[in-house]
Design an enzyme around this catalytic site. Sequence first.
Site, mmCIF file in Angstrom:
data_model
loop_
_atom_site.group_PDB
_atom_site.id
_atom_site.type_symbol
_atom_site.label_atom_id
_atom_site.label_comp_id
_atom_site.label_asym_id
_atom_site.label_seq_id
_atom_site.Cartn_x
_atom_site.Cartn_y
_atom_site.Cartn_z
ATOM 1 N N GLU A 130 0.817 -1.216 0.000
ATOM 2 C CA GLU A 130 0.000 0.000 0.000
ATOM 3 C C GLU A 130 0.853 1.270 0.000
ATOM 4 O O GLU A 130 0.506 2.283 -0.619
ATOM 5 C CB GLU A 130 -0.918 -0.017 1.234
ATOM 6 C CG GLU A 130 -1.933 1.088 1.273
ATOM 7 C CD GLU A 130 -2.944 1.017 0.133
ATOM 8 O OE1 GLU A 130 -3.745 0.085 0.105
ATOM 9 O OE2 GLU A 130 -2.916 1.906 -0.743
ATOM 10 N N ILE A 137 -3.201 7.967 1.081
ATOM 11 C CA ILE A 137 -4.376 7.625 0.256
ATOM 12 C C ILE A 137 -4.332 6.109 0.041
ATOM 13 O O ILE A 137 -3.412 5.616 -0.621
ATOM 14 C CB ILE A 137 -4.301 8.311 -1.128
ATOM 15 C CG1 ILE A 137 -4.250 9.832 -0.977
ATOM 16 C CG2 ILE A 137 -5.469 7.886 -1.999
ATOM 17 C CD1 ILE A 137 -4.048 10.564 -2.294
ATOM 18 N N GLY A 188 13.237 19.123 3.497
ATOM 19 C CA GLY A 188 13.365 17.673 3.654
ATOM 20 C C GLY A 188 12.388 16.908 2.777
ATOM 21 O O GLY A 188 12.190 15.712 2.947
ATOM 22 N N GLU A 191 14.752 14.727 -2.206
ATOM 23 C CA GLU A 191 15.994 14.021 -1.866
ATOM 24 C C GLU A 191 17.178 14.870 -2.296
ATOM 25 O O GLU A 191 17.041 15.776 -3.123
ATOM 26 C CB GLU A 191 16.069 12.700 -2.656
ATOM 27 C CG GLU A 191 14.849 11.838 -2.581
ATOM 28 C CD GLU A 191 14.768 11.056 -1.289
ATOM 29 O OE1 GLU A 191 15.810 10.913 -0.624
ATOM 30 O OE2 GLU A 191 13.662 10.643 -0.934
ATOM 31 N N ASP A 202 9.290 8.738 -10.406
ATOM 32 C CA ASP A 202 8.554 8.277 -9.215
ATOM 33 C C ASP A 202 7.045 8.214 -9.515
ATOM 34 O O ASP A 202 6.377 7.228 -9.194
ATOM 35 C CB ASP A 202 8.850 9.247 -8.052
ATOM 36 C CG ASP A 202 8.049 8.929 -6.815
ATOM 37 O OD1 ASP A 202 8.469 8.046 -6.050
ATOM 38 O OD2 ASP A 202 6.983 9.552 -6.614
ATOM 39 N N LYS A 206 4.437 4.840 -9.793
ATOM 40 C CA LYS A 206 3.149 4.733 -9.089
ATOM 41 C C LYS A 206 2.005 4.468 -10.078
ATOM 42 O O LYS A 206 1.103 3.684 -9.804
ATOM 43 C CB LYS A 206 2.893 6.015 -8.287
ATOM 44 C CG LYS A 206 3.875 6.164 -7.114
ATOM 45 C CD LYS A 206 3.844 7.558 -6.521
ATOM 46 C CE LYS A 206 4.812 7.692 -5.352
ATOM 47 N NZ LYS A 206 5.045 9.079 -4.923
HETATM 48 N N1 HSE Z 1 9.314 11.223 -3.229
HETATM 49 C C1 HSE Z 1 7.917 10.936 -3.244
HETATM 50 C C2 HSE Z 1 7.111 12.210 -3.452
HETATM 51 C C3 HSE Z 1 7.420 10.306 -1.974
HETATM 52 O O1 HSE Z 1 7.670 13.306 -3.401
HETATM 53 O O2 HSE Z 1 5.928 12.085 -3.650
HETATM 54 C C4 HSE Z 1 7.626 8.841 -1.923
HETATM 55 O O3 HSE Z 1 6.871 8.224 -2.917
#
Ligand code: HSE
Length: 437
Positions: A130, A137, A188, A191, A202, A206
């Site tokens: 999840e 969410i 923070g 990265e 990323d 997803k």
């Molecule tokens: N780095 C991702 C974001 C969070 O900024 O949404 C982890 O999936």
Amino acid sequence: MSDFINVGILGLGNVGAGVVRLLSEKRTIIEKRVGKPVRITKGVVSNLTQKRGLDLSEIQMSTNPEHILNDPDIDIVLELIGGLSLAETIILTALKKGKSVVTANKALLAEKGSIIFPAAHDAPGFFGFETSVGTAIPIIRTLREGFAGDEILKISGIVNGTSNYILTCMAQEGMEFEDALEKAQEKGLAETDPTLDIQGIDAAHKLIIMMNIAFNGVFDFSELYIEGISDITALDIRYTSQLGYTIKHVAKAQTTKAGIEAHVHPVLVPRDHILSSVNNAFNSILVLGEFMGSSNLYGLGAGPGPSAVAVMGDIVEACRYIQTGQQRPISPFSIPLEAWTPRQLVPMETIRSEYYLRFHVRDRLGVLAFISRILAKYRISVRSVIQTGEPTKKENPVDIVLITHEAVEADIQTALEEIKGQSFIAGRTQLIRIEAE
Ligand code: HSE
């Protein structure tokens, strides 16, 4: 059966540390929900001496994954080390040993889903992921269980908190991309190496995970069209705002007559569109089902708190499977393995969209006429035009901003290629697709 549920945790970064804290602070409520105490008995990290500000006194620590994998008393293996190769070995080994596995590793699931999901399907333990999408969410359970009775027609959403935070700073404070990125890093959020977030990878990971569940198949990550936000400028934010749009980074997949179309890139959304008001590090996912219509899920998509809660939800579910002795949990991706077939995407060149185009040109007689002629040659009809800038000298660069009617991606790309080589072009041409609905 043991009096405890024993968890082994691999990785104590932000998410892992959040899980240790959450379990320690919410031990009683979790025990009530599970019916038994849940404890982390073993941990694996790459550096044992690193200060983490955590009480690890009840966790036996090691640097060797076998410390957890070879322990018959460990019921649940929590993989939070990230990366591909070692994480894959850990997950496959744990599944083979009959353990339940919980992971947040979206890159692994997106890029090696065709290996991991079948292994999880055939294993007796629970497999939870999840945290890989949306964190606060619960989109995986929503697609797999809540919406299992409908045909999903479209998923579209803001699923990268870092990109959304950067675009929000650019829109609300007029910042340039680099300054907004620096601010996200100071907070923070981003990265130190922000590549995966700002290049859209990323979000693409997803999207593929959601698609595997929503569209009952395995999609090849390499087929997905991906663009990040790093080429968006404060100027584009300003022009598009004047035109009534907000720039958002959107991951979208939908069924069309030609098949499934999926892409991840910045888009212009009308200011009254539901995604337009999703700001800062928030995520929002819209799911359209044939019978149910549209559903919108909204919440924080990153951070130790939301991530730890998502992980703990999977741990609690794994505990319930273990408690009831259920040998074959529901398929991790909603359908039996036999029905899970490789699926192809509609090629990006064939998709249709409206476009925002910004040409940075030398202000010269006939430039606009030339651009219009090339666009017309490729069947691209212009809906509106603005020329901005007050050149102080002849031929000083100005911006010509065009909004097109719906056109075919391949035609737009060919037209831009033809315009690119012209002597009046004074800088990079910007292209941003427009979200119609
Ligand atoms: N780095 C991702 C974001 C969070 O900024 O949404 C982890 O999936």
